[in-house]
Design a protein around this motif. Structure first.
Motif, mmCIF file in Angstrom:
data_model
loop_
_atom_site.group_PDB
_atom_site.id
_atom_site.type_symbol
_atom_site.label_atom_id
_atom_site.label_comp_id
_atom_site.label_asym_id
_atom_site.label_seq_id
_atom_site.Cartn_x
_atom_site.Cartn_y
_atom_site.Cartn_z
ATOM 1 N N VAL A 1 0.851 -1.194 0.000
ATOM 2 C CA VAL A 1 0.000 0.000 0.000
ATOM 3 C C VAL A 1 0.882 1.238 0.000
ATOM 4 N N GLN A 2 0.507 2.215 -0.825
ATOM 5 C CA GLN A 2 1.191 3.508 -0.828
ATOM 6 C C GLN A 2 0.164 4.617 -0.776
ATOM 7 N N GLN A 4 -0.422 8.623 -1.844
ATOM 8 C CA GLN A 4 0.078 9.683 -2.729
ATOM 9 C C GLN A 4 -0.692 10.960 -2.420
ATOM 10 N N CYS A 21 -5.327 12.737 -0.992
ATOM 11 C CA CYS A 21 -4.417 11.662 -0.596
ATOM 12 C C CYS A 21 -5.067 10.358 -1.033
ATOM 13 N N THR A 22 -4.442 9.697 -1.992
ATOM 14 C CA THR A 22 -5.023 8.493 -2.571
ATOM 15 C C THR A 22 -4.158 7.277 -2.261
ATOM 16 N N ALA A 23 -4.816 6.222 -1.847
ATOM 17 C CA ALA A 23 -4.116 4.984 -1.542
ATOM 18 C C ALA A 23 -4.122 4.077 -2.757
ATOM 19 N N SER A 24 -2.996 3.424 -2.978
ATOM 20 C CA SER A 24 -2.907 2.429 -4.042
ATOM 21 C C SER A 24 -2.482 1.107 -3.422
ATOM 22 N N GLY A 25 -2.859 0.031 -4.087
ATOM 23 C CA GLY A 25 -2.527 -1.290 -3.558
ATOM 24 C C GLY A 25 -3.758 -1.953 -2.971
ATOM 25 N N SER A 26 -3.509 -3.056 -2.293
ATOM 26 C CA SER A 26 -4.600 -3.859 -1.746
ATOM 27 C C SER A 26 -5.060 -3.272 -0.416
ATOM 28 N N LYS A 74 -13.216 5.599 -3.450
ATOM 29 C CA LYS A 74 -12.106 6.096 -4.269
ATOM 30 C C LYS A 74 -10.774 5.959 -3.554
ATOM 31 N N LYS A 75 -10.793 5.427 -2.339
ATOM 32 C CA LYS A 75 -9.580 5.271 -1.527
ATOM 33 C C LYS A 75 -8.852 6.606 -1.393
ATOM 34 N N THR A 76 -9.618 7.657 -1.172
ATOM 35 C CA THR A 76 -9.054 9.004 -1.170
ATOM 36 C C THR A 76 -9.559 9.806 0.017
#
Length: 118
Positions: A1-2, A4, A21-26, A74-76
């Motif tokens: 997870v990151q 951004q 702030c958006t998360a990427s990954g699982s 949106k994981k944001t």
């Protein structure tokens, strides 16, 4: 997870910016999330936090001017900043407790610079 962070920039006093702030990954679930800031020569300080249930709290110096929100789909996470003043100049960091493949861990974004000119 990151994580951004984005949306920083140069703005005149009295202006507005919206940080994202958006998360990427699982990502299975977000727990508490927050924005912090660090001005040159100062310690990092809490700006605003939002819980998993959506409850918010703010540092006294931004109360009434900043609004934190989140869109889990949106994981944001967002920070709407209004009525900015030069004292708000800092690098803004997002922070989140995230449940992912590795379990529940705490993550920091890379920071985004906010500069408010007088």
């Amino acid at each position: 997870v990151q994580l951004q962070a984005s949306g920083g920039g140069l703005v005149q006093a009295g202006g507005s910016l919206r940080l994202s702030c958006t998360a990427s990954g699982s990502v299975f679930r977000f727990n508490d999330m927050g924005w912090y800031r660090q001005a040159p020569g100062k310690q990092r300080e809490l700006v605003a936090r939002i819980t998993q249930g959506g409850m918010t709290n703010y540092a006294e110096f931004v109360e009434g001017r900043f609004t934190i929100s989140r869109d889990s789909a949106k994981k944001t996470m967002y920070l709407q900043m209004n009525s900015l003043n030069p004292e708000d100049t800092a690098v803004y960091y997002c922070n989140a407790a995230i449940v992912g493949l590795a379990g529940r861990l705490n993550y920091w974004g890379q920071g985004t610079q906010v500069t408010v000119s007088s």
